[in-house]
Design a protein around this motif. Structure first.
Motif, PDB file in Angstrom:
ATOM      1  N   ARG A 129     132.374  62.563  -3.283  1.00  0.00           N
ATOM      2  CA  ARG A 129     130.998  63.075  -3.264  1.00  0.00           C
ATOM      3  C   ARG A 129     129.993  62.003  -3.677  1.00  0.00           C
ATOM      4  NH1 ARG A 129     131.482  67.761  -6.306  1.00  0.00           N
ATOM      5  NH2 ARG A 129     132.048  68.773  -4.380  1.00  0.00           N
ATOM      6  N   ARG A 130     130.280  61.252  -4.755  1.00  0.00           N
ATOM      7  CA  ARG A 130     129.328  60.251  -5.240  1.00  0.00           C
ATOM      8  C   ARG A 130     129.073  59.170  -4.184  1.00  0.00           C
ATOM      9  NH1 ARG A 130     131.131  56.467  -9.604  1.00  0.00           N
ATOM     10  NH2 ARG A 130     129.719  54.792  -9.231  1.00  0.00           N
ATOM     11  N   GLN A 131     130.134  58.714  -3.517  1.00  0.00           N
ATOM     12  CA  GLN A 131     129.975  57.684  -2.501  1.00  0.00           C
ATOM     13  C   GLN A 131     129.280  58.234  -1.262  1.00  0.00           C
ATOM     14  OE1 GLN A 131     132.615  57.974  -4.526  1.00  0.00           O
ATOM     15  NE2 GLN A 131     132.325  56.031  -5.579  1.00  0.00           N
ATOM     16  N   ARG A 132     129.535  59.477  -0.922  1.00  0.00           N
ATOM     17  CA  ARG A 132     128.828  60.105   0.196  1.00  0.00           C
ATOM     18  C   ARG A 132     127.326  60.127  -0.090  1.00  0.00           C
ATOM     19  NH1 ARG A 132     130.957  65.398   0.529  1.00  0.00           N
ATOM     20  NH2 ARG A 132     132.877  64.343   1.065  1.00  0.00           N
ATOM     21  N   LYS A 133     126.955  60.452  -1.335  1.00  0.00           N
ATOM     22  CA  LYS A 133     125.537  60.468  -1.730  1.00  0.00           C
ATOM     23  C   LYS A 133     124.941  59.063  -1.645  1.00  0.00           C
ATOM     24  CE  LYS A 133     122.699  61.953  -5.670  1.00  0.00           C
ATOM     25  NZ  LYS A 133     121.498  62.214  -5.115  1.00  0.00           N
ATOM     26  N   VAL A 192     147.893  50.361   5.504  1.00  0.00           N
ATOM     27  CA  VAL A 192     147.060  51.150   4.589  1.00  0.00           C
ATOM     28  C   VAL A 192     147.822  52.349   4.047  1.00  0.00           C
ATOM     29  CG1 VAL A 192     144.969  52.567   4.438  1.00  0.00           C
ATOM     30  CG2 VAL A 192     144.896  50.350   5.558  1.00  0.00           C
ATOM     31  N   GLY A 193     148.675  52.932   4.859  1.00  0.00           N
ATOM     32  CA  GLY A 193     149.442  54.094   4.408  1.00  0.00           C
ATOM     33  C   GLY A 193     148.711  55.386   4.701  1.00  0.00           C
ATOM     34  N   PRO A 194     149.272  56.508   4.206  1.00  0.00           N
ATOM     35  CA  PRO A 194     148.685  57.809   4.509  1.00  0.00           C
ATOM     36  C   PRO A 194     147.376  58.041   3.750  1.00  0.00           C
ATOM     37  CG  PRO A 194     150.479  58.054   2.961  1.00  0.00           C
ATOM     38  CD  PRO A 194     150.468  56.605   3.384  1.00  0.00           C
ATOM     39  N   ALA A 195     146.617  58.981   4.245  1.00  0.00           N
ATOM     40  CA  ALA A 195     145.367  59.363   3.574  1.00  0.00           C
ATOM     41  C   ALA A 195     145.689  59.937   2.206  1.00  0.00           C
ATOM     42  CB  ALA A 195     144.617  60.389   4.405  1.00  0.00           C
ATOM     43  N   PRO A 196     144.850  59.644   1.226  1.00  0.00           N
ATOM     44  CA  PRO A 196     145.091  60.177  -0.113  1.00  0.00           C
ATOM     45  C   PRO A 196     144.804  61.671  -0.171  1.00  0.00           C
ATOM     46  CG  PRO A 196     142.987  59.094  -0.044  1.00  0.00           C
ATOM     47  CD  PRO A 196     143.635  58.845   1.297  1.00  0.00           C
ATOM     48  N   ALA A 197     145.311  62.297  -1.202  1.00  0.00           N
ATOM     49  CA  ALA A 197     145.013  63.707  -1.424  1.00  0.00           C
ATOM     50  C   ALA A 197     143.538  63.858  -1.767  1.00  0.00           C
ATOM     51  CB  ALA A 197     145.879  64.247  -2.562  1.00  0.00           C
ATOM     52  N   HIS A 198     142.938  64.934  -1.321  1.00  0.00           N
ATOM     53  CA  HIS A 198     141.554  65.232  -1.670  1.00  0.00           C
ATOM     54  C   HIS A 198     141.472  65.427  -3.184  1.00  0.00           C
ATOM     55  CE1 HIS A 198     137.771  67.373  -2.047  1.00  0.00           C
ATOM     56  NE2 HIS A 198     137.466  66.870  -0.862  1.00  0.00           N
ATOM     57  N   PRO A 199     140.395  64.955  -3.837  1.00  0.00           N
ATOM     58  CA  PRO A 199     140.282  65.121  -5.294  1.00  0.00           C
ATOM     59  C   PRO A 199     140.439  66.571  -5.752  1.00  0.00           C
ATOM     60  CG  PRO A 199     138.586  63.633  -4.503  1.00  0.00           C
ATOM     61  CD  PRO A 199     139.288  64.191  -3.284  1.00  0.00           C
ATOM     62  N   GLY A 200     140.001  67.534  -4.944  1.00  0.00           N
ATOM     63  CA  GLY A 200     140.169  68.944  -5.299  1.00  0.00           C
ATOM     64  C   GLY A 200     141.632  69.339  -5.343  1.00  0.00           C
ATOM     65  N   VAL A 201     142.434  68.757  -4.446  1.00  0.00           N
ATOM     66  CA  VAL A 201     143.865  69.033  -4.440  1.00  0.00           C
ATOM     67  C   VAL A 201     144.503  68.484  -5.718  1.00  0.00           C
ATOM     68  CG1 VAL A 201     146.055  68.519  -3.274  1.00  0.00           C
ATOM     69  CG2 VAL A 201     144.018  69.098  -1.935  1.00  0.00           C
ATOM     70  N   VAL A 202     144.078  67.296  -6.128  1.00  0.00           N
ATOM     71  CA  VAL A 202     144.626  66.703  -7.353  1.00  0.00           C
ATOM     72  C   VAL A 202     144.261  67.553  -8.564  1.00  0.00           C
ATOM     73  CG1 VAL A 202     144.575  64.672  -8.854  1.00  0.00           C
ATOM     74  CG2 VAL A 202     144.687  64.400  -6.370  1.00  0.00           C
TER      75      VAL A 202
END
Length: 195
Positions: free
Chosen positions: A76-80, A130-140
């Motif tokens: 979210r912070r980087q999107r902003k 690069v590998g797989p996409a990371p888990a969404h922060p909400g999932v963590v």
């Protein structure tokens, strides 16, 4: 890691008149932007070394973590931050992404080749590096809650994906000429985060 200073096939002459004029104009009109680095544009992903650290960089539309609906995960912070730059910054000629690579991961076999300079690669190789996409922060966060209730396994599974990616950096790219492969350009780091 905002110190990224990777070079595509050797240093670019940043004293060139066109790049210097472009950098001065950006500094004058948008002083809030961080200092750029000079790189040649590539339409393909590129693997390079920066002070002993392997990186993969390239245009956002060739980014290994880019899905059909946009980036797999963008905090979210980087999107902003990116929205603020889009609203008040220059109109960039291109957008690029760089990923710090795990030197003990799949890039390990390429390290001897990278001593001789940056190398373009295929999209398939970029995805592997690069590998797989990371888990969404909400999932963590949800996994942490489950861990506190049931113990250990949920967080280990979600956090394992987070360990794969280190430092993605989103760049806005400006050039004095149209962006075609080999064009010297200025890469402005716009957003960075650690997974």
């Amino acid at each position: 890691m905002l110190a990224l200073d990777i070079r595509a096939d050797g240093p670019i002459d940043t004293s060139s008149r066109e790049l210097a004029q472009l950098a001065a104009g950006v500094r004058r009109n948008w002083p809030q932007l961080p200092s750029p680095i000079a790189l040649e544009w590539s339409d393909r992903p590129v693997v390079a070394m920066d002070r002993g650290v392997p990186w993969l960089y390239g245009p956002v539309d060739r980014d290994p973590l880019m899905g059909q609906g946009g980036p797999a995960v963008l905090p979210r912070r980087q999107r902003k931050q990116l929205e603020e730059v889009a609203a008040s910054g220059p109109r960039f000629d291109g957008v690029a992404v760089a990923h710090e690579l795990d030197p003990d991961g799949p890039v390990r076999s390429l390290l001897p080749l990278l001593r001789n300079g940056a190398r373009p690669c295929t999209d398939e190789v970029a995805r592997e590096l690069v590998g797989p996409a990371p888990a969404h922060p909400g999932v963590v966060r949800a996994a942490r809650l489950l861990d506190s209730l049931f113990g250990g396994a949920a967080l280990a599974t979600a956090a394992g994906a987070l360990d794969v990616l280190l430092d993605p950096i989103v760049f806005g790219v400006l050039a004095p000429a149209p962006l075609v492969p080999g064009t010297p350009s200025l890469w402005f780091p716009l957003a960075v985060w650690r997974w």
